[in-house]
Design a protein around this motif. Sequence first.
Motif, PDB file in Angstrom:
ATOM      1  N   VAL A  78      41.320  45.759  68.203  1.00 43.22           N
ATOM      2  CA  VAL A  78      41.553  47.257  67.834  1.00 43.22           C
ATOM      3  C   VAL A  78      41.558  48.008  69.123  1.00 43.22           C
ATOM      4  O   VAL A  78      40.637  47.927  69.984  1.00 43.22           O
ATOM      5  CB  VAL A  78      40.574  47.744  66.859  1.00 43.22           C
ATOM      6  CG1 VAL A  78      40.784  49.237  66.525  1.00 43.22           C
ATOM      7  CG2 VAL A  78      40.839  47.122  65.493  1.00 43.22           C
TER       8      VAL A  78
ATOM      9  N   GLU B  79      43.700  54.643  62.455  1.00 43.52           N
ATOM     10  CA  GLU B  79      42.865  55.606  62.857  1.00 43.52           C
ATOM     11  C   GLU B  79      41.582  55.124  63.441  1.00 43.52           C
ATOM     12  O   GLU B  79      40.845  55.818  63.924  1.00 43.52           O
ATOM     13  CB  GLU B  79      42.475  56.315  61.653  1.00 43.52           C
ATOM     14  CG  GLU B  79      41.587  56.442  60.738  1.00 43.52           C
ATOM     15  CD  GLU B  79      42.092  55.069  59.804  1.00 43.52           C
ATOM     16  OE1 GLU B  79      43.188  54.687  59.752  1.00 43.52           O
ATOM     17  OE2 GLU B  79      40.948  54.285  58.961  1.00 43.52           O
ATOM     18  N   ALA B  80      40.978  53.773  62.963  1.00 39.52           N
ATOM     19  CA  ALA B  80      39.767  53.074  63.546  1.00 39.52           C
ATOM     20  C   ALA B  80      39.919  53.001  65.065  1.00 39.52           C
ATOM     21  O   ALA B  80      38.892  52.887  65.619  1.00 39.52           O
ATOM     22  CB  ALA B  80      39.787  51.710  62.797  1.00 39.52           C
TER      23      ALA B  80
ATOM     24  N   ASN C  97      45.234  55.188  57.732  1.00 41.89           N
ATOM     25  CA  ASN C  97      45.745  54.855  56.300  1.00 41.89           C
ATOM     26  C   ASN C  97      44.112  54.743  55.485  1.00 41.89           C
ATOM     27  O   ASN C  97      43.887  54.100  54.565  1.00 41.89           O
ATOM     28  CB  ASN C  97      45.941  53.222  56.187  1.00 41.89           C
ATOM     29  CG  ASN C  97      45.281  52.287  57.030  1.00 41.89           C
ATOM     30  OD1 ASN C  97      44.171  52.582  57.239  1.00 41.89           O
ATOM     31  ND2 ASN C  97      45.827  51.327  57.173  1.00 41.89           N
TER      32      ASN C  97
ATOM     33  N   TYR D 193      41.265  53.540  55.860  1.00 46.28           N
ATOM     34  CA  TYR D 193      40.182  52.573  55.879  1.00 46.28           C
ATOM     35  C   TYR D 193      40.211  51.749  57.155  1.00 46.28           C
ATOM     36  O   TYR D 193      41.343  51.540  57.705  1.00 46.28           O
ATOM     37  CB  TYR D 193      40.364  51.619  54.654  1.00 46.28           C
ATOM     38  CG  TYR D 193      40.221  52.231  53.399  1.00 46.28           C
ATOM     39  CD1 TYR D 193      38.889  52.353  52.968  1.00 46.28           C
ATOM     40  CD2 TYR D 193      41.003  52.742  52.596  1.00 46.28           C
ATOM     41  CE1 TYR D 193      38.602  52.970  51.853  1.00 46.28           C
ATOM     42  CE2 TYR D 193      40.840  53.443  51.563  1.00 46.28           C
ATOM     43  CZ  TYR D 193      39.591  53.663  50.928  1.00 46.28           C
ATOM     44  OH  TYR D 193      39.514  54.368  49.836  1.00 46.28           O
ATOM     45  N   SER D 194      39.045  51.423  57.475  1.00 48.17           N
ATOM     46  CA  SER D 194      38.793  50.311  58.632  1.00 48.17           C
ATOM     47  C   SER D 194      38.390  49.240  58.034  1.00 48.17           C
ATOM     48  O   SER D 194      37.129  49.019  57.597  1.00 48.17           O
ATOM     49  CB  SER D 194      37.878  50.787  59.852  1.00 48.17           C
ATOM     50  OG  SER D 194      37.612  49.792  60.421  1.00 48.17           O
TER      51      SER D 194
ATOM     52  N   HIS E 115      43.545  44.187  53.290  1.00 45.17           N
ATOM     53  CA  HIS E 115      43.553  44.289  54.943  1.00 45.17           C
ATOM     54  C   HIS E 115      44.008  43.008  55.575  1.00 45.17           C
ATOM     55  O   HIS E 115      45.054  43.280  56.337  1.00 45.17           O
ATOM     56  CB  HIS E 115      42.024  44.285  55.356  1.00 45.17           C
ATOM     57  CG  HIS E 115      41.852  44.371  56.844  1.00 45.17           C
ATOM     58  ND1 HIS E 115      42.308  45.378  57.579  1.00 45.17           N
ATOM     59  CD2 HIS E 115      41.648  43.432  57.716  1.00 45.17           C
ATOM     60  CE1 HIS E 115      42.306  45.003  59.042  1.00 45.17           C
ATOM     61  NE2 HIS E 115      41.733  43.671  59.063  1.00 45.17           N
TER      62      HIS E 115
ATOM     63  N   HIS F 248      47.374  44.878  65.261  1.00 41.10           N
ATOM     64  CA  HIS F 248      47.412  43.909  64.416  1.00 41.10           C
ATOM     65  C   HIS F 248      48.483  43.866  62.996  1.00 41.10           C
ATOM     66  O   HIS F 248      48.785  42.812  62.575  1.00 41.10           O
ATOM     67  CB  HIS F 248      46.001  43.383  63.855  1.00 41.10           C
ATOM     68  CG  HIS F 248      45.329  44.797  63.064  1.00 41.10           C
ATOM     69  ND1 HIS F 248      44.843  45.702  64.043  1.00 41.10           N
ATOM     70  CD2 HIS F 248      45.341  45.034  62.056  1.00 41.10           C
ATOM     71  CE1 HIS F 248      44.215  46.542  63.067  1.00 41.10           C
ATOM     72  NE2 HIS F 248      44.674  46.124  61.770  1.00 41.10           N
ATOM     73  N   ARG F 249      48.862  45.175  62.641  1.00 40.79           N
ATOM     74  CA  ARG F 249      49.690  45.447  61.555  1.00 40.79           C
ATOM     75  C   ARG F 249      51.075  45.915  62.087  1.00 40.79           C
ATOM     76  O   ARG F 249      51.532  46.883  62.023  1.00 40.79           O
ATOM     77  CB  ARG F 249      49.238  46.559  60.941  1.00 40.79           C
ATOM     78  CG  ARG F 249      49.532  46.565  59.259  1.00 40.79           C
ATOM     79  CD  ARG F 249      48.757  47.814  58.481  1.00 40.79           C
ATOM     80  NE  ARG F 249      47.290  47.331  58.372  1.00 40.79           N
ATOM     81  CZ  ARG F 249      46.726  46.550  57.857  1.00 40.79           C
ATOM     82  NH1 ARG F 249      47.417  45.593  56.866  1.00 40.79           N
ATOM     83  NH2 ARG F 249      45.425  46.442  57.810  1.00 40.79           N
TER      84      ARG F 249
ATOM     85  N   PRO G 298      45.539  41.777  68.506  1.00 35.92           N
ATOM     86  CA  PRO G 298      44.510  42.174  67.481  1.00 35.92           C
ATOM     87  C   PRO G 298      43.285  42.895  67.829  1.00 35.92           C
ATOM     88  O   PRO G 298      42.783  43.545  66.819  1.00 35.92           O
ATOM     89  CB  PRO G 298      44.357  40.921  66.842  1.00 35.92           C
ATOM     90  CG  PRO G 298      44.629  39.829  67.784  1.00 35.92           C
ATOM     91  CD  PRO G 298      45.631  40.429  68.721  1.00 35.92           C
TER      92      PRO G 298
HETATM   93  C1  LIG Z   1      37.453  45.828  69.218  1.00 29.97           C
HETATM   94  C2  LIG Z   1      37.618  45.381  67.888  1.00 29.97           C
HETATM   95  N1  LIG Z   1      36.559  45.475  67.061  1.00 29.97           N
HETATM   96  C3  LIG Z   1      36.826  45.012  65.691  1.00 29.97           C
HETATM   97  C4  LIG Z   1      37.743  44.232  65.174  1.00 29.97           C
HETATM   98  C5  LIG Z   1      37.821  43.766  63.672  1.00 29.97           C
HETATM   99  N2  LIG Z   1      39.068  44.570  62.918  1.00 29.97           N
HETATM  100  C6  LIG Z   1      40.001  43.987  62.988  1.00 29.97           C
HETATM  101  S1  LIG Z   1      40.993  45.181  62.108  1.00 29.97           S
HETATM  102  C7  LIG Z   1      39.896  46.298  62.004  1.00 29.97           C
HETATM  103  C8  LIG Z   1      40.010  47.686  61.399  1.00 29.97           C
HETATM  104  C9  LIG Z   1      41.410  48.358  61.790  1.00 29.97           C
HETATM  105  O1  LIG Z   1      41.568  49.563  61.157  1.00 29.97           O
HETATM  106  P1  LIG Z   1      42.778  50.515  61.680  1.00 29.97           P
HETATM  107  O2  LIG Z   1      42.667  50.586  63.214  1.00 29.97           O
HETATM  108  O3  LIG Z   1      42.514  51.823  60.966  1.00 29.97           O
HETATM  109  O4  LIG Z   1      44.124  49.681  61.244  1.00 29.97           O
HETATM  110  P2  LIG Z   1      44.282  49.258  59.777  1.00 29.97           P
HETATM  111  O5  LIG Z   1      43.688  47.958  59.667  1.00 29.97           O
HETATM  112  O6  LIG Z   1      43.721  50.261  58.967  1.00 29.97           O
HETATM  113  O7  LIG Z   1      45.916  49.284  60.123  1.00 29.97           O
HETATM  114  C10 LIG Z   1      38.733  45.800  62.713  1.00 29.97           C
HETATM  115  C11 LIG Z   1      37.478  46.792  62.599  1.00 29.97           C
HETATM  116  C12 LIG Z   1      38.776  43.923  66.299  1.00 29.97           C
HETATM  117  N3  LIG Z   1      39.838  43.119  65.805  1.00 29.97           N
HETATM  118  N4  LIG Z   1      38.684  44.554  67.220  1.00 29.97           N
END
Ligand SMILES: Cc1ncc(C[n+]2csc(CCOP(=O)(O)OP(=O)(O)O)c2C)c(N)n1
Length: 321
Positions: free
Chosen positions: A114, A143-144, A172, A174-175, A242, A63-64, A112
């Motif tokens: 994750v 990292e999430a 970074n 945080y999730s 976020h 997503h980023r 998007p």
């Molecule tokens: C499978 C899934 N679970 C939950 C989400 C909701 N969600 C969107 S971004 C995010 C956090 C992602 O954190 P990280 O992967 O560390 O990336 P960052 O946003 O910190 O760059 C979550 C939980 C999602 N998009 N997909």
Amino acid sequence: MEVQILKKLYYQMLRIRKIEEKIAELYPEQEMRCPIHLCIGQEAVAVGVCQALTQGDYAMSGHRAHGHYLAKGGDLRKMMAELYGKGTGCSKGKGGSMHLIDLSVGFLGSTPIVGSTIPIGVGAALGTQMKKESRVTTVFFGEAATEEGVFHESINFAVLKKLPVIFICENNLYSVYSPLEVRQPENREVFELVCGYGIESHKADGNDVVAVFTLAQKAIQKAREGKGPSFLEFTTYRWREHCGPNFDNDLGYRTPEEFEIWKKKCPLENFRKKLLNENSITEEELNQMAKLIDDEVEGSVQFAKQSPFPEESALYENVYA
Ligand SMILES: Cc1ncc(C[n+]2csc(CCOP(=O)(O)OP(=O)(O)O)c2C)c(N)n1
């Protein structure tokens, strides 16, 4: 390291920073109607890694993705048009910020969900291996994503098949609003955890573009020689909220003090000072860079705003389900 490369690294980081600041400035106009996840503060990872890749290599993201798309050679005008939902966008205006794609520069895409591009990147690497191509695939994720089961399956498979894939984890902390402390046991580092799969694994300062570039270069070289995958964890920090253009240090999930500490670790500012101190760049060159980028950014916004929305007849084109 060659001065030309150092300058290029700085230029690319500044370009991403300025583009994202422009997006943040224009977003409240409500003409861009897709969610945006800005990577301001994290530019060094995208730039350091992509500088070590060739155009024929592949990259994927989540997503980023703005920084990864641009650093891999994606077209800025097409990215801006995509954010505005226009038919001239890199995904024909149907994807928005979280679905950037440009096969001509090896950017296979971002999504998007994750962790979802991690197995796709592994599949791409398997394909190149079977076709005996010398391409390397890099997958960027936060990292999430390492908390998803699919991450673990993917690493295992990549190790088993010795695939030419590099896993790039941008840690970074945080999730969304959840810090690592509420998600992982204390003192358990991701880059150590994955060692159990038998993958070469390293951690480095993700705000130091030269450190990122150096580590990425070694892992890419190794993968290209058929010696298998690597996992690289880079510590960094997102400055903005976020999702969206604002700052969110007032929400309570992270402290203003922490934010200030990380601002002092700005990947651009510290690198700029270093280049000036060692006479690798002049103030005049820096001003020229800034001007060039400002003009390019302005041009891309005009292009995006003036482009037409996709035709209604294109609704079912390029849609697979
Ligand atoms: C499978 C899934 N679970 C939950 C989400 C909701 N969600 C969107 S971004 C995010 C956090 C992602 O954190 P990280 O992967 O560390 O990336 P960052 O946003 O910190 O760059 C979550 C939980 C999602 N998009 N997909």
